[in-house]
Design a protein around this motif. Sequence first.
Motif, mmCIF file in Angstrom:
data_model
loop_
_atom_site.group_PDB
_atom_site.id
_atom_site.type_symbol
_atom_site.label_atom_id
_atom_site.label_comp_id
_atom_site.label_asym_id
_atom_site.label_seq_id
_atom_site.Cartn_x
_atom_site.Cartn_y
_atom_site.Cartn_z
ATOM 1 N N SER A 111 -37.508 65.170 -39.972
ATOM 2 C CA SER A 111 -37.867 64.385 -39.110
ATOM 3 C C SER A 111 -38.393 64.075 -37.730
ATOM 4 C CB SER A 111 -36.440 63.927 -38.777
ATOM 5 O OG SER A 111 -35.725 62.877 -39.885
ATOM 6 N N GLU B 158 -38.881 56.276 -40.772
ATOM 7 C CA GLU B 158 -39.229 57.399 -40.002
ATOM 8 C C GLU B 158 -38.524 58.048 -38.446
ATOM 9 O OE1 GLU B 158 -41.788 55.629 -37.319
ATOM 10 O OE2 GLU B 158 -43.410 55.295 -39.306
ATOM 11 N N PHE B 159 -37.414 59.141 -38.810
ATOM 12 C CA PHE B 159 -36.015 58.596 -37.484
ATOM 13 C C PHE B 159 -36.645 60.021 -37.057
ATOM 14 C CE2 PHE B 159 -32.791 60.533 -35.650
ATOM 15 C CZ PHE B 159 -31.818 59.007 -35.460
#
Lengths: 129, 129
Positions: free
Chosen positions: B78, B116-117
């Motif tokens: 991330s 996606e973080f």
Amino acid sequence: MAIVRQSKKRDAMLALLRGTDQHPSAEQVYRALKPDYPDLSLATVYRNLAQLCEQGLALRVGTVNGQERYDGHTRPHSHFICNRCGRVADLPRLSPGEGCVERLGVQYGFTAERCEFVIRGLCKGCEDF
Amino acid sequence: MAIVRQSKKRDAMLALLRGTDQHPSAEQVYRALKPDYPDLSLATVYRNLAQLCEQGLALRVGTVNGQERYDGHTRPHSHFICNRCGRVADLPRLSPGEGCVERLGVQYGFTAERCEFVIRGLCKGCEDF
DNA sequence: AGCTTAATAGGAATCATTCCTGTTAAGGAT
DNA sequence: ATCCTTAACAGGAATGATTCCTATTAAGCT
């Protein structure tokens, strides 16, 4: 931050954002409101979207096809973005675990203001070409 | 997809991306390689970055100050993005739970290609103005 | 060595977003 | 109710990241 005055156009923009789940772009906001506000300027749309985001009344969801998308719903939730048609859909809140972000902030040296979890892929209609 | 030929410049771009944790923009890639490749064109940088992303050898991290940032490390992880200085930092993989994305895909009708973080906030240096 | 076509440079074009200037209008002060 | 300060605005120009276009070069098969 300077004083925030009442503004018909900004109010209409916020109402529009709150009344849809389509996550419109600046251009789409402009086109949606132009009939009701014939002298609306695109610059005004951008300025007010930026201000609403600063005030925490709207969020930038992410860039789709080169255009930023906006969300008037600020309760924590996540998004799905279709890589083909560009549709942005709401998902329930996805979190990496209780207190996780705070721990990472301490460990890596940052203070989090916001977390976004975004899934990109193909929506139903776009899967089969 | 068409055949992919060998290209010195594209190789250099990938090596650069793999050798840094800075998540450079296209412009930064261009400036980093220009000394070694004096006839490098910015268009070539954009074209090759796009191709590397298509091949799954690089990832678009997100837009910072209007510029897309690229990552040559494709193992799941991330990112933290500083809202003031624009620095992009790697974080360990953050996931919303085992099988969670797949379940959501079934429920909401999509097939996920990528998750996606992203955490946005202020980094250590930027916290104190 | 010859051939097909991907890769490229360089510069023009596109297009989302921001900036600038003069004007209008909130809304507090008088 | 009128005055004043300045936020909000329109309209158009400017910016700047990214993409497109055309002719040229060079992978890498045959």
